[in-house]
Enzyme design. Structure first.
Site, PDB file in Angstrom:
ATOM      1  N   PHE A 138       0.855  -1.192   0.000  1.00  0.00           N
ATOM      2  CA  PHE A 138       0.000   0.000   0.000  1.00  0.00           C
ATOM      3  C   PHE A 138       0.888   1.239   0.000  1.00  0.00           C
ATOM      4  O   PHE A 138       1.721   1.411   0.871  1.00  0.00           O
ATOM      5  CB  PHE A 138      -0.936   0.032   1.217  1.00  0.00           C
ATOM      6  CG  PHE A 138      -1.859   1.216   1.174  1.00  0.00           C
ATOM      7  CD1 PHE A 138      -3.019   1.177   0.413  1.00  0.00           C
ATOM      8  CD2 PHE A 138      -1.556   2.387   1.853  1.00  0.00           C
ATOM      9  CE1 PHE A 138      -3.859   2.275   0.333  1.00  0.00           C
ATOM     10  CE2 PHE A 138      -2.392   3.494   1.783  1.00  0.00           C
ATOM     11  CZ  PHE A 138      -3.547   3.432   1.020  1.00  0.00           C
ATOM     12  N   ASP A 223       9.308   2.758   1.454  1.00  0.00           N
ATOM     13  CA  ASP A 223       8.152   3.511   1.930  1.00  0.00           C
ATOM     14  C   ASP A 223       8.016   3.235   3.419  1.00  0.00           C
ATOM     15  O   ASP A 223       7.512   2.202   3.831  1.00  0.00           O
ATOM     16  CB  ASP A 223       6.901   3.054   1.159  1.00  0.00           C
ATOM     17  CG  ASP A 223       5.628   3.740   1.657  1.00  0.00           C
ATOM     18  OD1 ASP A 223       5.665   4.358   2.740  1.00  0.00           O
ATOM     19  OD2 ASP A 223       4.606   3.627   0.966  1.00  0.00           O
ATOM     20  N   LYS A 252       2.770   9.757   8.157  1.00  0.00           N
ATOM     21  CA  LYS A 252       2.044   9.326   9.368  1.00  0.00           C
ATOM     22  C   LYS A 252       2.592   9.869  10.705  1.00  0.00           C
ATOM     23  O   LYS A 252       2.173  10.923  11.144  1.00  0.00           O
ATOM     24  CB  LYS A 252       1.933   7.809   9.375  1.00  0.00           C
ATOM     25  CG  LYS A 252       0.924   7.330   8.310  1.00  0.00           C
ATOM     26  CD  LYS A 252       0.367   5.970   8.613  1.00  0.00           C
ATOM     27  CE  LYS A 252      -0.842   5.653   7.760  1.00  0.00           C
ATOM     28  NZ  LYS A 252      -0.528   5.146   6.418  1.00  0.00           N
TER      29      LYS A 252
HETATM   30  C1  PLP Z   1      -0.790   5.357   4.973  1.00  0.00           C
HETATM   31  C2  PLP Z   1       0.262   4.975   4.005  1.00  0.00           C
HETATM   32  C3  PLP Z   1       0.474   5.698   2.822  1.00  0.00           C
HETATM   33  C4  PLP Z   1      -0.415   6.850   2.414  1.00  0.00           C
HETATM   34  O1  PLP Z   1      -0.301   7.911   3.285  1.00  0.00           O
HETATM   35  P1  PLP Z   1      -1.378   9.113   3.206  1.00  0.00           P
HETATM   36  O2  PLP Z   1      -0.835  10.116   4.164  1.00  0.00           O
HETATM   37  O3  PLP Z   1      -2.697   8.537   3.605  1.00  0.00           O
HETATM   38  O4  PLP Z   1      -1.388   9.593   1.808  1.00  0.00           O
HETATM   39  C5  PLP Z   1       1.524   5.329   2.010  1.00  0.00           C
HETATM   40  N1  PLP Z   1       2.318   4.294   2.328  1.00  0.00           N
HETATM   41  C6  PLP Z   1       2.152   3.575   3.446  1.00  0.00           C
HETATM   42  C7  PLP Z   1       3.090   2.461   3.745  1.00  0.00           C
HETATM   43  C8  PLP Z   1       1.115   3.873   4.319  1.00  0.00           C
HETATM   44  O5  PLP Z   1       0.912   3.146   5.415  1.00  0.00           O
END
Ligand code: PLP
Length: 401
Positions: A138, A223, A252
């Site tokens: 994700f 990420d 986050k």
């Molecule tokens: C939550 C998340 C995203 C997206 O972040 P947003 O601030 O909602 O755009 C991207 N990568 C990972 C691994 C995430 O957990």
């Protein structure tokens, strides 16, 4: 307005992208939040791994208050002090030499994809545009990040997506090796797949991927939007695996609750982003940066909180495993690192989450909905865990297998 009225009106006025739980939250302190009727909840989701220090941590509140009185926004046409302070802390405590600030996780990933393509094109003088990503990953909801997200349910109806993306199974370095062509630009991975089900790879997975990327001359983008900022017991999850990425994205937990994202990278790669190639009006906003500085300073003080996270994680996982023994027909597996913990069930997780909420415990789901997601603030204590487990035990007692 009463709770029910707020919910009904919100359902009428907001574009219906979310299926929300039926409570209206008004206040938070530490690991606890309260709804408008005064009911208290133990928050073991923490804004989906955002409130790393819990709700309204004193130091962060004060830093925000000071900054909003001084200067709220400037744009990036000018320099500001909070942006520099935050850059200093991130660079001092990571592999990176340089940082770019934005506002969210998906935006950080968009920027990372652009940076990788630009750098590789400049370096090789020809198109090197393919990304290799993993199934069940994700990376966000905007088109670039969505295109590298390995879950079809999120793609549905939005095609055509970005071309040049290949998906391989997570935790399978050989599959990455076999997907590399002379057009490959980068591999992008979460060190632990979070939203996709709290999938922890083998200990040597990232090392093998790093070696493959080095040999092929391609970039490794991590990420760490969810795994970063102390979530796994280290400031960044890559520190567990004995490697460094070329580019890392954060969001986050970074702002301690205020929206902020970041792209971190090495000097050489950063040069591809010359002026006018990338930008963000709000990126590195002084209030967001001041909040992030206070958050990181709190986490890094004496390394106390990171040690605490590792210790309390062991205790939490041990307790969850005893719960699993007790409800072995409903609970399949406990997995995770630090305070990013998943509980895979044999039954549907959404009912469990709803029942927990009724009894005053906030948790989430991940993956196909059969994984419960626990991402509490790093400040939780044993008593909080006892309380959460008492509720979970009751809920599993009542649940049908
Ligand atoms: C939550 C998340 C995203 C997206 O972040 P947003 O601030 O909602 O755009 C991207 N990568 C990972 C691994 C995430 O957990």
């Amino acid at each position: 307005m009463e709770q029910r009225e707020i919910m009904n009106l919100s359902e009428k006025l907001l574009i219906p992208t979310y299926k929300r739980y039926p409570i209206v939250l008004r206040k938070g302190r530490g690991v606890r939040v309260w709804d408008v009727e005064g009911k208290e909840y133990l928050d073991f989701l923490a804004g989906i791994a955002v409130n790393v220090l819990g709700h309204c941590p004193r130091k962060v509140v004060i830093a925000i208050q000071k900054q909003v009185q001084r200067l709220i926004h400037t744009s990036n046409l000018y320099y500001t002090e909070p942006q520099l302070s935050l850059a200093h802390i991130l660079i001092k405590n990571s592999f990176a030499d340089r940082v770019f600030f934005c506002n969210s996780g998906t935006e950080a990933n968009e920027g990372a994809l652009k940076l990788a393509r630009l750098y590789m094109k400049k370096k090789f003088g020809k198109e090197r545009f393919e990304f290799i990503s993993t199934f069940n990953s994700f990376h966000g909801r905007t088109f670039g990040s969505l295109s590298i997200t390995g879950q079809e349910k999120y793609h549905d109806g939005f095609e055509p997506l970005l071309s040049g993306v290949k998906f391989v199974p997570f935790n399978d370095p050989q599959a990455i090796y076999e997907s590399i062509t002379d057009k490959t630009c980068a591999v992008i991975l979460e060190p632990i797949q979070a939203e996709g089900g709290i999938n922890v790879p083998d200990k040597d997975y990232l090392k093998k991927v790093r070696r493959i990327c080095n040999e092929a001359g391609i970039l490794l983008i991590l990420d760490e939007v969810q795994t970063g900022i102390g979530r796994t017991g280290k400031l960044f999850a890559y520190e567990h695996f004995g490697i460094e990425p070329d580019i890392m994205t954060l969001a986050k937990g970074l702002g301690g609750g205020i929206p902020i994202g970041a792209i971190l990278t090495k000097e050489e790669i950063s040069k591809a982003f010359a002026p006018k190639t990338h930008a963000s009006t709000f990126g590195g906003n002084p209030v967001a940066c001041a909040s992030a500085v206070a958050t990181l300073e709190t986490i890094l003080e004496d390394g106390y909180l990171l040690n605490h996270c590792e210790r309390i994680s062991k205790y939490f996982i041990k307790k969850l495993n005893s719960l699993k023994e007790k409800h072995s027909e409903k609970i399949k597996e406990i997995r995770g690192l630090g305070l990013l913990i998943g509980m895979e069930l044999f039954i549907d997780g959404s009912d469990i989450v709803k029942k927990c909420l009724e009894k005053g415990l906030l948790i989430g789901t991940a993956g196909d909905g059969k994984v419960l997601r626990f991402t509490p603030p790093l400040i939780i204590e044993k008593e909080d865990i006892e309380e959460a487990l008492k509720i979970l035990n009751e809920v599993f007692n009542e649940a049908k297998s």
